[in-house]
Motif scaffolding. Structure first.
Motif, PDB file in Angstrom:
ATOM      1  N   LEU A  16      -2.365  -0.572   2.606  1.00  0.00           N
ATOM      2  CA  LEU A  16      -2.988   0.697   2.232  1.00  0.00           C
ATOM      3  C   LEU A  16      -2.845   1.718   3.355  1.00  0.00           C
ATOM      4  N   LEU A  17      -3.056   1.265   4.577  1.00  0.00           N
ATOM      5  CA  LEU A  17      -3.006   2.172   5.719  1.00  0.00           C
ATOM      6  C   LEU A  17      -1.606   2.714   5.970  1.00  0.00           C
ATOM      7  N   ASP A  18      -0.569   1.873   5.736  1.00  0.00           N
ATOM      8  CA  ASP A  18       0.794   2.378   5.966  1.00  0.00           C
ATOM      9  C   ASP A  18       1.383   3.057   4.736  1.00  0.00           C
ATOM     10  N   GLY A  19       0.609   3.117   3.653  1.00  0.00           N
ATOM     11  CA  GLY A  19       1.033   3.847   2.461  1.00  0.00           C
ATOM     12  C   GLY A  19       1.910   3.079   1.501  1.00  0.00           C
ATOM     13  N   SER A  20       2.168   1.800   1.780  1.00  0.00           N
ATOM     14  CA  SER A  20       3.067   1.040   0.907  1.00  0.00           C
ATOM     15  C   SER A  20       2.365   0.466  -0.319  1.00  0.00           C
ATOM     16  N   LYS A  21       1.050   0.390  -0.293  1.00  0.00           N
ATOM     17  CA  LYS A  21       0.311  -0.142  -1.444  1.00  0.00           C
ATOM     18  C   LYS A  21      -0.290   0.999  -2.250  1.00  0.00           C
ATOM     19  N   THR A  22       0.145   1.146  -3.488  1.00  0.00           N
ATOM     20  CA  THR A  22      -0.342   2.214  -4.365  1.00  0.00           C
ATOM     21  C   THR A  22      -0.763   1.656  -5.722  1.00  0.00           C
ATOM     22  N   GLN A  23      -0.951   0.350  -5.795  1.00  0.00           N
ATOM     23  CA  GLN A  23      -1.242  -0.299  -7.074  1.00  0.00           C
ATOM     24  C   GLN A  23      -2.029  -1.588  -6.803  1.00  0.00           C
ATOM     25  N   THR A  24      -2.912  -1.951  -7.716  1.00  0.00           N
ATOM     26  CA  THR A  24      -3.597  -3.245  -7.614  1.00  0.00           C
ATOM     27  C   THR A  24      -3.816  -3.812  -9.002  1.00  0.00           C
ATOM     28  N   LEU A  66     -12.244   5.241  -5.376  1.00  0.00           N
ATOM     29  CA  LEU A  66     -12.574   3.888  -4.941  1.00  0.00           C
ATOM     30  C   LEU A  66     -12.710   3.895  -3.424  1.00  0.00           C
ATOM     31  N   TRP A  67     -13.779   3.312  -2.903  1.00  0.00           N
ATOM     32  CA  TRP A  67     -13.862   3.159  -1.452  1.00  0.00           C
ATOM     33  C   TRP A  67     -13.676   1.684  -1.115  1.00  0.00           C
ATOM     34  N   VAL A  68     -12.882   1.438  -0.103  1.00  0.00           N
ATOM     35  CA  VAL A  68     -12.413   0.088   0.202  1.00  0.00           C
ATOM     36  C   VAL A  68     -13.388  -0.664   1.087  1.00  0.00           C
ATOM     37  N   ARG A 119     -13.470   3.113   5.718  1.00  0.00           N
ATOM     38  CA  ARG A 119     -12.541   4.101   6.302  1.00  0.00           C
ATOM     39  C   ARG A 119     -11.435   4.511   5.336  1.00  0.00           C
ATOM     40  N   ILE A 120     -11.360   3.868   4.153  1.00  0.00           N
ATOM     41  CA  ILE A 120     -10.271   4.137   3.217  1.00  0.00           C
ATOM     42  C   ILE A 120     -10.838   4.526   1.856  1.00  0.00           C
ATOM     43  N   GLN A 121     -10.378   5.659   1.349  1.00  0.00           N
ATOM     44  CA  GLN A 121     -10.780   6.118   0.029  1.00  0.00           C
ATOM     45  C   GLN A 121      -9.538   6.320  -0.827  1.00  0.00           C
ATOM     46  N   LEU A 122      -9.612   5.904  -2.081  1.00  0.00           N
ATOM     47  CA  LEU A 122      -8.482   5.982  -2.999  1.00  0.00           C
ATOM     48  C   LEU A 122      -8.867   6.803  -4.226  1.00  0.00           C
ATOM     49  N   GLU A 123      -7.920   7.568  -4.715  1.00  0.00           N
ATOM     50  CA  GLU A 123      -8.117   8.296  -5.972  1.00  0.00           C
ATOM     51  C   GLU A 123      -7.291   7.618  -7.059  1.00  0.00           C
ATOM     52  N   PHE A 213      -3.068   4.275  -7.744  1.00  0.00           N
ATOM     53  CA  PHE A 213      -3.925   5.156  -6.951  1.00  0.00           C
ATOM     54  C   PHE A 213      -3.134   5.800  -5.823  1.00  0.00           C
ATOM     55  N   ARG A 214      -3.755   6.748  -5.190  1.00  0.00           N
ATOM     56  CA  ARG A 214      -3.232   7.340  -3.963  1.00  0.00           C
ATOM     57  C   ARG A 214      -4.352   7.388  -2.950  1.00  0.00           C
ATOM     58  N   ARG A 215      -3.995   7.287  -1.685  1.00  0.00           N
ATOM     59  CA  ARG A 215      -5.005   7.354  -0.632  1.00  0.00           C
ATOM     60  C   ARG A 215      -5.379   8.815  -0.390  1.00  0.00           C
TER      61      ARG A 215
END
Length: 218
Positions: A16-24, A66-68, A119-123, A213-215
């Motif tokens: 998530l932090l490096d931007g490679s995860k955009t799906q779950t 979504l907050w992680v 520290r991580i929020q997703l839309e 989602f997107r961060r």
């Protein structure tokens, strides 16, 4: 707009932090129809209009946040209370004096993380329902998987394949066929899924929620 918590493992937090995860993907459990109020199996929900699917998703619909939740620990001041937060996914041993003197704080499981520590929020961009094994190679990569071939098939730790690790959790996996390297994010995701949900959980091919989602900034 609504806001909900969601748990991720350390390896997936890094993705998530490096931007490679955009799906779950999360296992589907019967939901009530948002209008009729009756229970719906996944096979029934997929025949509904997209707006009904959006409104039925327990993780939210497009535009929701979504907050992680992740493994963490609070840093307490000598004269003040909670002054900082450490995150296990990115923490480096020695960052705190307690590491050096043998008094490092205890990590708190992700399920107990309060909103203020996240520290991580997703839309959410989109949600859908599908069978687990419908996942594509591109989807696996969007899940944060990095296909990674390391060596011959018989050189893996368990003698059945080659494996890569990120900390103590799956993110990389690779295999070869008769010495010819073949890179497969799908094989990696299958391993990740079974490490979380147990042996045989991939072959069970359950219905799942797919959340794109997107961060965002906090």
């Amino acid at each position: 707009m609504k806001e909900r918590p969601i748990l991720f493992t350390g390896a997936m937090v890094l993705a998530l932090l490096d931007g490679s995860k955009t799906q779950t993907r999360r296992i589907y459990k019967n939901r009530k129809h948002p209008d009729a109020g009756c229970d719906m199996a996944a096979s029934e929900l997929v025949r509904e209009a997209q707006h009904v699917i959006h409104r039925s998703c327990p993780y939210g619909q497009p535009g929701d946040r979504l907050w992680v939740r992740e493994t963490f620990r609070k840093v307490m001041g000598q004269t003040a209370g909670w002054i900082a937060t450490d995150y296990r996914a990115t923490y480096q041993h020695g960052d705190r004096l307690g590491d050096v003197v043998g008094m490092a704080g205890k990590w708190t499981p992700s399920i107990h993380m309060p909103r203020d520590a996240s520290r991580i929020q997703l839309e959410i961009i989109d949600v859908r329902v599908e069978r687990l094994q419908e996942i594509s190679e591109a989807d696996c990569i969007a899940e944060g998987i990095e296909p990674n071939w390391i060596g011959p098939l018989d050189k893996g730790p368990n003698g059945t394949g080659t494996e890569g690790w990120l900390g103590d959790e799956w993110r990389h996996y690779g295999h070869s066929v008769e010495g010819d390297p073949a890179y497969s994010a799908l094989e990696s995701y299958r391993s990740l899924w079974e490490s979380i949900n147990g042996a045989g959980s991939w072959d069970a091919n359950p219905w799942v929620w797919v959340v794109d989602f997107r961060r965002t900034c906090q």
